[in-house]
Design an enzyme around this catalytic site. Sequence first.
Site, PDB file in Angstrom:
ATOM      1  N   LYS A  60       0.837  -1.209   0.000  1.00  0.00           N
ATOM      2  CA  LYS A  60       0.000   0.000   0.000  1.00  0.00           C
ATOM      3  C   LYS A  60       0.873   1.260   0.000  1.00  0.00           C
ATOM      4  CE  LYS A  60      -0.326  -0.377   5.037  1.00  0.00           C
ATOM      5  NZ  LYS A  60      -1.137  -0.880   6.154  1.00  0.00           N
ATOM      6  N   ARG A 101     -10.769  -0.317  15.156  1.00  0.00           N
ATOM      7  CA  ARG A 101     -10.711   0.381  13.871  1.00  0.00           C
ATOM      8  C   ARG A 101     -11.841  -0.149  12.994  1.00  0.00           C
ATOM      9  NH1 ARG A 101      -4.938   0.922  10.846  1.00  0.00           N
ATOM     10  NH2 ARG A 101      -5.266  -1.280  10.391  1.00  0.00           N
ATOM     11  N   HIS A 155      -5.777  -7.584  13.523  1.00  0.00           N
ATOM     12  CA  HIS A 155      -4.582  -6.727  13.441  1.00  0.00           C
ATOM     13  C   HIS A 155      -4.185  -6.307  14.850  1.00  0.00           C
ATOM     14  CE1 HIS A 155      -1.790  -4.078  11.418  1.00  0.00           C
ATOM     15  NE2 HIS A 155      -2.299  -2.998  11.969  1.00  0.00           N
ATOM     16  N   TYR A 159      14.933  31.017   5.372  1.00  0.00           N
ATOM     17  CA  TYR A 159      13.814  31.776   5.930  1.00  0.00           C
ATOM     18  C   TYR A 159      13.937  31.950   7.432  1.00  0.00           C
ATOM     19  CZ  TYR A 159      11.465  30.874   1.474  1.00  0.00           C
ATOM     20  OH  TYR A 159      11.135  30.826   0.163  1.00  0.00           O
ATOM     21  N   ASP A 212      11.624  23.527  -1.921  1.00  0.00           N
ATOM     22  CA  ASP A 212      12.341  22.852  -3.015  1.00  0.00           C
ATOM     23  C   ASP A 212      13.833  22.755  -2.801  1.00  0.00           C
ATOM     24  OD1 ASP A 212       9.856  23.071  -4.411  1.00  0.00           O
ATOM     25  OD2 ASP A 212      10.440  25.095  -5.003  1.00  0.00           O
TER      26      ASP A 212
HETATM   27  C1  LIG Z   1      -0.355  -1.774   6.915  1.00  0.00           C
HETATM   28  C2  LIG Z   1      -0.886  -3.012   7.466  1.00  0.00           C
HETATM   29  C3  LIG Z   1      -0.053  -4.120   7.655  1.00  0.00           C
HETATM   30  C4  LIG Z   1       1.457  -4.065   7.515  1.00  0.00           C
HETATM   31  O1  LIG Z   1       2.011  -3.467   8.696  1.00  0.00           O
HETATM   32  P1  LIG Z   1       3.598  -3.381   8.939  1.00  0.00           P
HETATM   33  O2  LIG Z   1       3.709  -2.853  10.314  1.00  0.00           O
HETATM   34  O3  LIG Z   1       4.116  -2.420   7.917  1.00  0.00           O
HETATM   35  O4  LIG Z   1       4.159  -4.732   8.761  1.00  0.00           O
HETATM   36  C5  LIG Z   1      -0.649  -5.318   8.026  1.00  0.00           C
HETATM   37  N1  LIG Z   1      -1.980  -5.405   8.235  1.00  0.00           N
HETATM   38  C6  LIG Z   1      -2.812  -4.344   8.100  1.00  0.00           C
HETATM   39  C7  LIG Z   1      -4.267  -4.501   8.359  1.00  0.00           C
HETATM   40  C8  LIG Z   1      -2.291  -3.114   7.718  1.00  0.00           C
HETATM   41  O5  LIG Z   1      -3.107  -2.071   7.593  1.00  0.00           O
END
Ligand SMILES: *Cc1c(COP(=O)(O)O)cnc(C)c1O
Length: 393
Positions: A53, A157, A186, A286, A335
């Site tokens: 992703k 979530r 997760h 700046y 930049d």
């Molecule tokens: C992004 C994500 C992962 C990967 O997580 P890492 O910490 O980068 O290994 C795995 N499962 C879900 C649901 C995620 O959103």
Amino acid sequence: MSFLSEYHIDHAQPCLPLRPTQVWTDPAALEHNLRLLGARCELGPGGVLAVVKANGYGHGMLAAARAFLAAGAGGLAVGFVEEGILLRREGLECPILVLGGLVENQIPAYLDYRLEMTVSSPHKARLVQERLLALEAADGRPRRARVHLKIDTDMERIGVHAAGGAAFLEVCAGLDRLEIAGVYSHFANADQPDSTRMDAPLERLLELRRQAGSGLPAECRWHIANSAAAARRPDTALDLVRPGLLLYGVQHSAELAWLPEARPALRWTSAVVYFKVVEAGAGVSYGHLWRAPCRTRLATVPVGYGDGYPRGMTGRAEVLIRGRRCPVVGAICMDQLMVDLGPAGTAYNGDEVVLVGSQGAERIRVEDLACWQGTIPYEILTGISERVPRRLA
Ligand SMILES: *Cc1c(COP(=O)(O)O)cnc(C)c1O
């Protein structure tokens, strides 16, 4: 959307990148890391669903996906349906799971591109079934959707709480247009120093698996482990792992390295575009946040926060020039940025500047940038903007 090499400006035709600022991705390192993590969690490469992703954590989604598949990954995972569509349009044929929550109007796209859905409630499961039946009624073609059911054990979530998980699984098993390819959860705390914080959520998912018994198809696979879990606790690997960060060879921080043998795959470079001598007391950039403490030499480098080199690192960031670590001085601009080479330092226009990666004996890691910016490596990687062209190393 460009995910690999061409440089797009708004809707204009892609143009050849002429600026020296580039990200280099090393496919051999990605392949190495995938095999390494597959071995660590004892599933082998085929048990790894490689997460690509957010433009492959900034590495270029397509390049990353191809490298992981070349190393034997069992499939890919993306955040949004659009990312999956992009991979399919590039001809990738492996299983692709979309991790994000399902939105009703996306269902036909999931089917057209054979993307696996995350179904996170009984309501959404019924919605998918109804939508498939409606599509069938319209043209007489049978439809099936491959789905992974999401259980929330720890994160609040998306997903059904583990306590309601058995009822949820039963509802889904009763919907004949759903092919249940997986059940997953997760961890919220896989990367915390205390690895026992994974115990309770893991046990909630395992308890659900025991309850589900033989009510699910034999090919249904259970998964919960991200990078930190897969590397630290092989007992969380179950049937599949879903790592991202460690596949790119990036550790959680400079101190917390769960898979030290992983090789960083990203190098971010630019080049000196200007050289000058400034007098003691001269204010730089700046706001004159930095003043030269003595007569010294500066190099200007054409990269800034508009490329995702965060302005918040002002006063802490360093880069490599001619094998030496040099401080970035004054506010980081959109930049450009300025580097203090020291009173005796030299650099010529065109000299390579390393923002991330090694040069000579020195090395700067993504983890260092995260520390300077007060964030996590994930945010640095995914913040490298689209205007930085990606190249294969
Ligand atoms: C992004 C994500 C992962 C990967 O997580 P890492 O910490 O980068 O290994 C795995 N499962 C879900 C649901 C995620 O959103």
